[in-house]
Design a protein around this motif. Structure first.
Motif, PDB file in Angstrom:
ATOM      1  N   GLU A 111       6.101  -5.761   7.551  1.00 56.61           N
ATOM      2  CA  GLU A 111       5.067  -4.878   7.593  1.00 56.61           C
ATOM      3  C   GLU A 111       4.556  -4.839   5.945  1.00 56.61           C
ATOM      4  O   GLU A 111       3.461  -4.404   5.675  1.00 56.61           O
ATOM      5  CB  GLU A 111       5.995  -3.491   7.570  1.00 56.61           C
ATOM      6  N   GLU A 114       2.021  -7.610   5.519  1.00 56.50           N
ATOM      7  CA  GLU A 114       0.683  -7.168   6.501  1.00 56.50           C
ATOM      8  C   GLU A 114       0.019  -6.119   5.423  1.00 56.50           C
ATOM      9  O   GLU A 114      -1.075  -6.357   5.351  1.00 56.50           O
ATOM     10  CB  GLU A 114       0.949  -6.637   7.665  1.00 56.50           C
ATOM     11  N   GLN A 115       0.716  -5.062   5.202  1.00 55.88           N
ATOM     12  CA  GLN A 115      -0.012  -3.809   4.237  1.00 55.88           C
ATOM     13  C   GLN A 115      -0.564  -4.711   3.086  1.00 55.88           C
ATOM     14  O   GLN A 115      -1.754  -4.353   2.588  1.00 55.88           O
ATOM     15  CB  GLN A 115       0.885  -2.987   4.090  1.00 55.88           C
ATOM     16  N   TYR A 117      -1.776  -7.590   2.236  1.00 57.06           N
ATOM     17  CA  TYR A 117      -2.898  -8.521   2.472  1.00 57.06           C
ATOM     18  C   TYR A 117      -3.970  -7.573   2.881  1.00 57.06           C
ATOM     19  O   TYR A 117      -5.016  -8.105   2.464  1.00 57.06           O
ATOM     20  CB  TYR A 117      -2.427  -9.480   3.408  1.00 57.06           C
ATOM     21  N   LYS A 118      -3.769  -6.567   3.625  1.00 57.31           N
ATOM     22  CA  LYS A 118      -4.871  -5.724   3.993  1.00 57.31           C
ATOM     23  C   LYS A 118      -5.551  -5.166   2.697  1.00 57.31           C
ATOM     24  O   LYS A 118      -6.894  -5.137   2.544  1.00 57.31           O
ATOM     25  CB  LYS A 118      -4.386  -4.587   5.026  1.00 57.31           C
ATOM     26  N   SER A 195       4.467  -3.974  14.043  1.00 55.39           N
ATOM     27  CA  SER A 195       3.221  -3.871  13.202  1.00 55.39           C
ATOM     28  C   SER A 195       2.149  -4.952  13.980  1.00 55.39           C
ATOM     29  O   SER A 195       2.430  -5.366  15.026  1.00 55.39           O
ATOM     30  CB  SER A 195       3.434  -4.787  11.886  1.00 55.39           C
ATOM     31  N   GLU A 196       1.050  -4.498  13.638  1.00 55.75           N
ATOM     32  CA  GLU A 196       0.002  -5.197  14.049  1.00 55.75           C
ATOM     33  C   GLU A 196      -0.003  -6.761  14.262  1.00 55.75           C
ATOM     34  O   GLU A 196      -0.091  -7.498  15.281  1.00 55.75           O
ATOM     35  CB  GLU A 196      -1.393  -4.898  13.534  1.00 55.75           C
ATOM     36  N   ALA A 197       0.426  -7.668  13.065  1.00 47.02           N
ATOM     37  CA  ALA A 197       0.725  -8.872  13.254  1.00 47.02           C
ATOM     38  C   ALA A 197       1.766  -9.197  13.929  1.00 47.02           C
ATOM     39  O   ALA A 197       1.577 -10.180  14.827  1.00 47.02           O
ATOM     40  CB  ALA A 197       1.048  -9.300  11.846  1.00 47.02           C
TER      41      ALA A 197
END
Length: 412
Positions: A111, A114-115, A117-118, A195-197
Motif C-alpha cells: 500500500e 502504491e501510494q 508512486y501515485k 489495494s488497487e495494485a
C-alpha cells in the motif's frame, strides 16, 4: 532436542480483532466479505474483499508507530501485543537475547509503495519521496519493528514464501527454539493487500472470485462452481516457547508444535502441481518430524483457497497421505476469512490450535456441491461446525513459486 509449545495468540482480521471474537465467527461461519471501501473498486472485475473496517490503529499505536509503518506492520504490531500479553512472559526477567522474532509476509508494504508512486506521478515525476518510504515497504520491517517495540534482541528475520510465508516463519521459529538458540520467539505473518495494485494484479491472474453480487457466498472451496479466492488482510501471531521454560514460569500452554516441513513443487510460478506431489511429500515429512502416523491426525485445516486448480491438487494430496484415516476431518476456513496471503498460515494455525483446545472442527461455508474431481471419501466439514476430540491437527499452506509449508500441532 527441545520441545516447543504455544503460549500466546493474537489476531487482527475482518473476522475478529481478538482471538475470542475471531474464533466465535469462525465456528459460526460468519463471513465478513463486503464491498471494498479503501478505494473505489468500480473499474475492477472484483469489487469486494474481507477488509478490516472496525480497527482504529490510533487506539493501539502511538503517532510515530503509525507514521513510520505500513498498514501490514501496524496489523503485526497490534496482533503481537495481544499475543505477548496473552503469553504473560516478562522480558525484564529474561535476557532480551533469548527472545526473538521471526515473521512472514507475502507483499510487505504494498500500500505504501502504491501510494508513494501515485504521489510521484502526480508531481510530474519530481523525486520528492517520503523519508519513511523505504522502511515502510521492506518485507522485514514487521519483524524489526516488533523487536524494537518490545525490546526483543534475539534472532530476528522475516520469511517470504508467498502464501506459505507464515508457516515458514512458524517452523523456523520452532526450529530455533529446538536448537537452543532462543527461549521464546514471536512468530506469524501479516499482509495488507487490499489495494488497487493487488486487486488488479490478482484479477489479471484470474485468481479472484468475481461474485460481486454475493460477496459472503464467493469463497466456496471444493465446490463445483468455485471461481477464485476472496482477498483478505490482517495478521496472526503466535508466541512459541521452549517447553521447560514455559512450564517453569507457569505459562498457559495451548498446544505443542509437533512437527513441520517444507517442500517445493518445482512445477509452475502460480499453479500447484496437479497431482500434489510437493504437498504429499511435505505432509509426510511433517508427520515424520512430529513422530506421528497419518492415523494420528484428527483434523486438517486445508489451504483450499477456492481456486479451480488448487483445491483439486490439495484434495488429491490429502487423500494420498490420509487414505486409511477414516476419522480425519477437513475444513477450509478461507471460505470465512478470505485469503490473507502471507498471514494465512498464522490465522489458520490459530484455527488449528483452537480446534484442539475447544474440541471443535470449524465449517467450510458456501460449499453446496463437491466438485466431482475431488477424491471421494474425504470428510469435509460443510456448513456447520462439529464437535470432535482433536489430539493433533495439521495446517497446510501453499504459495506462488511452488512453496509448500506444513505445520502440525498437538494437544499437550
Amino acid at each position: 532436542m527441545k520441545r516447543v509449545v504455544v503460549t500466546g495468540l493474537g489476531v487482527v482480521s475482518a473476522v475478529g480483532n481478538d482471538v475470542a471474537g475471531f474464533w466465535n465467527n469462525i465456528v459460526e461461519g460468519n463471513s465478513p466479505a463486503k464491498a471494498i471501501t479503501r478505494f473505489n473498486p468500480e473499474k475492477f472485475k472484483t469489487q469486494f474483499a474481507t477488509q478490516i473496517i472496525d480497527l482504529d490503529p490510533k487506539l493501539y499505536l502511538d503517532r510515530n508507530d503509525i507514521k513510520r509503518s505500513d498498514l501490514y506492520t501496524q496489523y503485526a504490531l497490534i496482533a503481537a501485543k495481544q499475543a505477548i500479553d496473552d503469553s504473560g512472559f516478562d522480558i525484564n526477567t529474561m535476557s532480551p537475547f533469548d527472545v526473538g522474532v521471526i515473521f512472514g509476509t507475502a507483499q510487505g508494504g504494498m500500500e505504501t509503495f502504491e501510494q508513494q508512486y501515485k504521489e510521484y506521478a502526480a508531481s510530474g515525476f519530481e523525486p520528492h519521496f517520503n523519508p519513511f518510504f523505504i522502511p515502510k515497504t521492506l518485507v522485514n520491517m514487521a519483524s524489526g519493528v516488533i523487536s524494537i517495540k518490545f525490546g526483543l534482541m534475539g534472532v530476528n528475520f522475516s520469511t517470504a514464501s508467498a502464501c506459505a510465508s507464515a508457516n515458514t516463519a512458524i517452523m523456523d521459529a520452532a526450529n530455533y527454539i529446538r536448537w537452543g538458540q532462543a527461549k521464546i520467539i514471536i512468530t506469524g505473518g501479516s499482509d495488507a493487500p487490499i489495494s488497487e495494485a493487488s486487486i488488479g494484479g490478482y484479477n489479471s491472474l484470474k485468481a479472484l472470485s468475481t461474485r460481486n453480487d454475493a460477496p459472503t457466498k464467493a469463497s466456496r472451496p471444493f465446490d463445483v462452481e468455485r471461481d477464485g479466492f476472496v482477498m483478505g488482510e490482517g495478521a496472526g501471531v503466535l508466541v512459541l516457547e521452549e517447553y521447560e521454560h514455559a512450564k517453569a514460569r507457569g505459562a498457559h500452554i495451548y498446544a505443542e508444535v509437533a512437527g513441520s516441513a517444507m517442500t517445493s513443487d518445482a512445477y509452475h510460478i502460480t499453479a500447484t502441481h496437479p497431482e500434489g506431489k510437493g504437498a504429499i511429500e511435505g505432509m509426510k515429512r511433517a508427520l515424520h518430524d512430529a513422530g506421528l502416523n497419518a492415523a494420528d491426525i484428527d483434523y486438517v485445516n486445508a489451504h483450499a483457497t477456492s481456486t479451480p486448480v488448487g483445491d483439486i491438487s490439495e484434495s488429491k494430496a490429502i487423500k494420498a497421505v490420509f487414505e486409511d484415516n477414516a476419522d480425519l476431518h477437513i475444513s477450509a476456513t478461507k471460505s470465512i476469512t478470505g485469503h490473507l496471503l502471507g498471514a494465512a498460515g498464522a490465522v489458520e494455525a490459530i484455527v488449528a490450535i483452537k480446534a484442539i483446545t475447544e474440541g471443535i472442527v470449524p465449517p467450510t461455508i458456501n460449499t453446496e456441491t463437491i466438485d466431482p474431481e475431488i477424491p471421494k471419501g474425504l470428510n469435509i466439514v460443510i456448513k456447520e461446525a462439529i464437535n470432535k476430540k482433536i489430539n493433533a491437527a495439521l495446517s497446510n499452506t501453499f504459495g506462488f513459486g511452488g512453496h509448500n509449508g506444513i505445520v502440525i500441532f498437538k494437544k499437550i
